[in-house]
Motif scaffolding. Structure first.
Motif, mmCIF file in Angstrom:
data_model
loop_
_atom_site.group_PDB
_atom_site.id
_atom_site.type_symbol
_atom_site.label_atom_id
_atom_site.label_comp_id
_atom_site.label_asym_id
_atom_site.label_seq_id
_atom_site.Cartn_x
_atom_site.Cartn_y
_atom_site.Cartn_z
ATOM 1 N N SER A 2 0.703 -1.197 0.078
ATOM 2 C CA SER A 2 -0.011 -0.096 -0.012
ATOM 3 C C SER A 2 0.681 1.261 0.034
ATOM 4 N N VAL A 3 1.938 1.131 0.561
ATOM 5 C CA VAL A 3 2.916 2.506 0.481
ATOM 6 C C VAL A 3 3.900 2.387 -0.777
ATOM 7 N N LYS A 4 3.837 3.604 -1.469
ATOM 8 C CA LYS A 4 4.410 3.747 -2.619
ATOM 9 C C LYS A 4 5.801 4.228 -2.251
ATOM 10 N N LEU A 5 7.054 3.527 -2.555
ATOM 11 C CA LEU A 5 8.182 3.937 -2.654
ATOM 12 C C LEU A 5 8.750 4.902 -3.803
ATOM 13 N N LYS A 6 9.215 6.006 -3.261
ATOM 14 C CA LYS A 6 9.814 6.801 -4.363
ATOM 15 C C LYS A 6 11.340 7.303 -3.994
ATOM 16 N N GLN A 7 12.110 7.977 -4.951
ATOM 17 C CA GLN A 7 13.260 8.556 -4.665
ATOM 18 C C GLN A 7 13.220 10.103 -5.186
ATOM 19 N N ALA A 8 14.128 10.633 -4.662
ATOM 20 C CA ALA A 8 14.473 12.174 -4.980
ATOM 21 C C ALA A 8 15.764 12.258 -4.670
ATOM 22 N N LYS A 9 16.354 13.525 -5.502
ATOM 23 C CA LYS A 9 17.712 14.001 -5.371
ATOM 24 C C LYS A 9 18.072 14.633 -3.965
ATOM 25 N N ALA A 10 16.943 15.362 -3.405
ATOM 26 C CA ALA A 10 16.898 16.074 -2.147
ATOM 27 C C ALA A 10 15.670 16.471 -1.624
ATOM 28 N N PRO A 11 15.210 16.404 -0.271
ATOM 29 C CA PRO A 11 14.173 16.419 0.183
ATOM 30 C C PRO A 11 13.676 17.915 0.169
ATOM 31 N N LYS A 12 12.115 17.868 0.146
ATOM 32 C CA LYS A 12 11.525 19.239 0.056
ATOM 33 C C LYS A 12 11.220 19.722 1.412
ATOM 34 N N ALA A 119 7.110 -2.867 8.705
ATOM 35 C CA ALA A 119 6.298 -2.543 9.777
ATOM 36 C C ALA A 119 4.944 -1.941 8.961
ATOM 37 N N SER A 120 4.927 -1.677 8.033
ATOM 38 C CA SER A 120 3.611 -0.964 7.592
ATOM 39 C C SER A 120 2.543 -2.052 7.120
ATOM 40 N N TYR A 121 2.918 -3.340 7.076
ATOM 41 C CA TYR A 121 2.119 -4.658 6.756
ATOM 42 C C TYR A 121 0.814 -4.627 7.725
ATOM 43 N N SER A 122 -0.286 -5.066 7.033
ATOM 44 C CA SER A 122 -1.491 -5.163 7.731
ATOM 45 C C SER A 122 -2.484 -6.342 7.178
ATOM 46 N N PHE A 123 -2.690 -7.445 7.787
ATOM 47 C CA PHE A 123 -3.613 -8.289 6.976
ATOM 48 C C PHE A 123 -5.210 -8.155 7.357
ATOM 49 N N ASP A 124 -5.867 -7.414 6.690
ATOM 50 C CA ASP A 124 -7.258 -6.983 7.123
ATOM 51 C C ASP A 124 -8.314 -7.467 6.073
ATOM 52 N N LYS A 125 -7.915 -8.705 5.601
ATOM 53 C CA LYS A 125 -8.723 -9.210 4.540
ATOM 54 C C LYS A 125 -10.213 -9.370 5.032
ATOM 55 N N VAL A 136 -3.346 5.945 6.529
ATOM 56 C CA VAL A 136 -3.383 7.256 5.811
ATOM 57 C C VAL A 136 -1.968 7.262 4.940
ATOM 58 N N PHE A 137 -0.912 6.722 5.429
ATOM 59 C CA PHE A 137 0.298 6.810 5.012
ATOM 60 C C PHE A 137 0.439 6.077 3.606
ATOM 61 N N LYS A 138 0.800 6.953 2.670
ATOM 62 C CA LYS A 138 0.775 6.485 1.161
ATOM 63 C C LYS A 138 2.277 6.370 0.594
ATOM 64 N N ALA A 139 3.219 7.351 1.149
ATOM 65 C CA ALA A 139 4.321 7.534 0.053
ATOM 66 C C ALA A 139 5.379 7.727 1.008
ATOM 67 N N LEU A 140 6.494 7.000 0.680
ATOM 68 C CA LEU A 140 7.768 7.050 1.439
ATOM 69 C C LEU A 140 8.788 7.365 0.229
ATOM 70 N N VAL A 141 9.567 8.854 0.607
ATOM 71 C CA VAL A 141 10.368 9.028 -0.159
ATOM 72 C C VAL A 141 12.080 9.229 0.031
ATOM 73 N N GLU A 156 11.732 -2.541 -3.180
ATOM 74 C CA GLU A 156 10.178 -2.611 -2.918
ATOM 75 C C GLU A 156 9.978 -3.904 -3.416
ATOM 76 N N ASN A 157 10.763 -4.837 -4.361
ATOM 77 C CA ASN A 157 10.310 -6.008 -4.569
ATOM 78 C C ASN A 157 10.689 -7.116 -3.617
ATOM 79 N N LEU A 158 11.624 -6.784 -2.844
ATOM 80 C CA LEU A 158 11.695 -7.866 -1.886
ATOM 81 C C LEU A 158 10.681 -7.766 -0.591
ATOM 82 N N VAL A 159 10.460 -6.401 -0.511
ATOM 83 C CA VAL A 159 9.297 -6.470 0.566
ATOM 84 C C VAL A 159 7.966 -6.906 0.137
#
Length: 479
Positions: A2-12, A119-125, A136-141, A156-159
């Motif tokens: 559920s959490v999208k992993l992104k990358q950037a050169k520098a933080p905002k 740690a963000s994993y949940s099994f809520d099926k 509500v956490f959706k993106a990690l940069v 990302e693939n390993l997780v």
């Protein structure tokens, strides 16, 4: 995931940020005033590992540089800090977070991201109100100038592979029998692009897999034998590395019935199968150039129907006869057929994973896995190093020839239990009987399923074995 992993050169500047400090003085560049800076420096002196500063427009976190950690201990330190961040993210209901470091080294950012994502994993099926359970956490940069896109995608693939294994382990037995496991593996193979053959009961009979068939006699559901194969054109090995996973979808103990409190969590008795499947997903999606085969014998173990009884003699697919003195020692029976099947590949190395014995848990608890085998010292060393790097640590037990005497039977080639002492080892010695190739056995009974939370590993299914296997196979590619 559920959490999208992104990358950037520098933080905002305007978004929540966590900073991994190389030196204490580096915090000054992120603080708005001297008061904040003094607060951070004070907390660092007090050995506070994770320091939170509310700058009103954003949350700011600092991870102090540890003084007493190095090597794989340091990697685990950052994973655990990632777990701590995940806890704060939940409580503060943050939608996104940036990670950066004042060091040129990017690996700590990846390690911290790994801990946070796991740690963000949940099994809520099966939760009625799924929205209430979802974060509500959706993106990690990950912000770092020298971080390669491939490293982010690899994580990302390993997780994702670890989460797939957790989902399999957490799925109730009522909705994951052997046939349903086979369907799930077929779907996974189609999506990730690797071959999956699901052998049904007729084919299993034709192969004379007496161990798998015997365990299945107490069930109304048929068994399966699942063969996974990934053979890229650029594979570095001609003969495959074979992963074997115990796939007992539920273990009552059979006629050697477990006490009711010991049956809780027995849907996790296919943790070895889940580890093999999750590792396959990670290997294939990350395109490791390695020829890999997975073998997953699967059934449930119940006391119904025409269930095997203590004292029965069965015949494994290589012709070996086994006196079954305890039907709760069933995992080794189905693994025996898989280990015999592996011979057809003339494998480079075979690794089996199984939630096999309570003796392994009694010996080392949930802190690691029991390991033994006949593979070269180099292979065993590499696997142990992979265990350290992923903090899925391995403790090697001996396979001294004297342990073979524990398995002597009066009426068959061997019996399936060795007595009260050295239970994890005699289980391994039983498996060794069916191998004629380099082989390593991993007893993951203590790590595959947890009754209480353990940092980023969480509670219930942990996905144990996925990260370990991937790290090991990645090492082999780089040899």
């Amino acid at each position: 995931m559920s959490v999208k992993l992104k990358q950037a050169k520098a933080p905002k500047n305007e978004q929540p940020l966590a900073v991994l400090l190389k030196e204490v003085k580096d915090a000054a560049a992120y603080c708005r005033n001297e008061s904040e800076q003094h607060f951070v420096e004070k907390k660092i002196k007090e050995k506070a590992g994770l320091i939170a500063v509310n700058q009103y427009e954003r949350m700011l976190f600092f991870v102090a540089p540890p003084e007493d950690k190095e090597g794989y201990w340091l990697r685990e330190f950052y994973r655990k800090k990632g777990f701590e961040l995940a806890q704060i993210i939940r409580s503060e209901k943050l939608e996104s977070l940036q990670l950066c470091t004042t060091s040129e080294e990017a690996q700590p950012l990846l390690d911290m991201s790994e801990g946070l994502l796991l740690a963000s994993y949940s099994f809520d099926k099966y939760k009625s109100d799924k929205k209430a359970q979802q974060s509500v956490f959706k993106a990690l940069v990950i912000a770092h100038e020298h971080l390669k896109k491939k490293a982010v995608e690899e994580l990302e693939n390993l997780v994702e592979g670890t989460f797939y294994a957790r989902d399999l382990v957490n799925e109730p037995a009522v909705s994951l029998n052997a046939e349903q496991l086979g369907k799930s593996l077929k779907k996974l193979g189609k999506e990730a692009d690797f071959k999956v053959d699901v052998l049904g009961k007729d084919k299993i009979k034709a192969l004379k897999m007496g161990g798998l068939l015997a365990v299945n006699t107490g069930s109304i559901d048929p068994p399966t034998f699942n063969v996974l194969e990934y053979k890229p054109d650029n594979a570095v090995n001609k003969q495959p590395y074979v992963l074997v996973g115990k796939g007992v979808t539920y273990d009552t103990g059979g006629l050697s019935l477990k006490p009711s409190d010991s049956m809780v969590g027995m849907k996790a008795d296919m943790g070895g199968a889940a580890a093999v499947a999750g590792a396959f997903l990670a290997v294939v999606k990350n395109k490791l150039p390695i020829y890999l085969v997975g073998l997953i014998p699967s059934t449930d173990n119940r006391p119904g129907g025409n269930a095997i009884t203590p004292g029965d003699v069965i015949t494994i697919s290589d012709g070996s006869t086994v006196e079954v003195l305890n039907t709760d020692a069933e995992g080794r029976l189905i693994l025996a057929d898989a280990l015999v099947y592996a011979k057809k590949y003339k494998p480079e190395l075979v690794i089996d994973l199984a939630t096999l014995t309570g003796a392994a848990v009694a010996a080392i608890g949930k802190e690691g896995c029991v390991m033994m085998g006949t593979a070269s010292e180099e292979s065993r060393k590499q696997l142990k190093e992979a265990g350290n790097e992923t903090y899925e640590r391995l403790v090697e037990f001996p396979l001294w020839e004297e342990y073979r005497d524990y398995l002597k039977s009066d009426i068959a080639d061997l019996k399936n239990i060795g007595g009260r002492t050295a239970g994890a080892i005699t289980a391994g010695m039983f498996l060794k009987h069916f191998t004629d190739y380099p082989w390593i056995h991993l007893d993951i009974a203590g790590t595959a399923y947890l009754d209480t939370p353990d940092y980023y590993k969480g509670k219930n299914g942990t996905g144990a074995g996925v990260r370990l296997l991937y790290q090991f196979l990645k090492t082999l590619v780089k040899k």
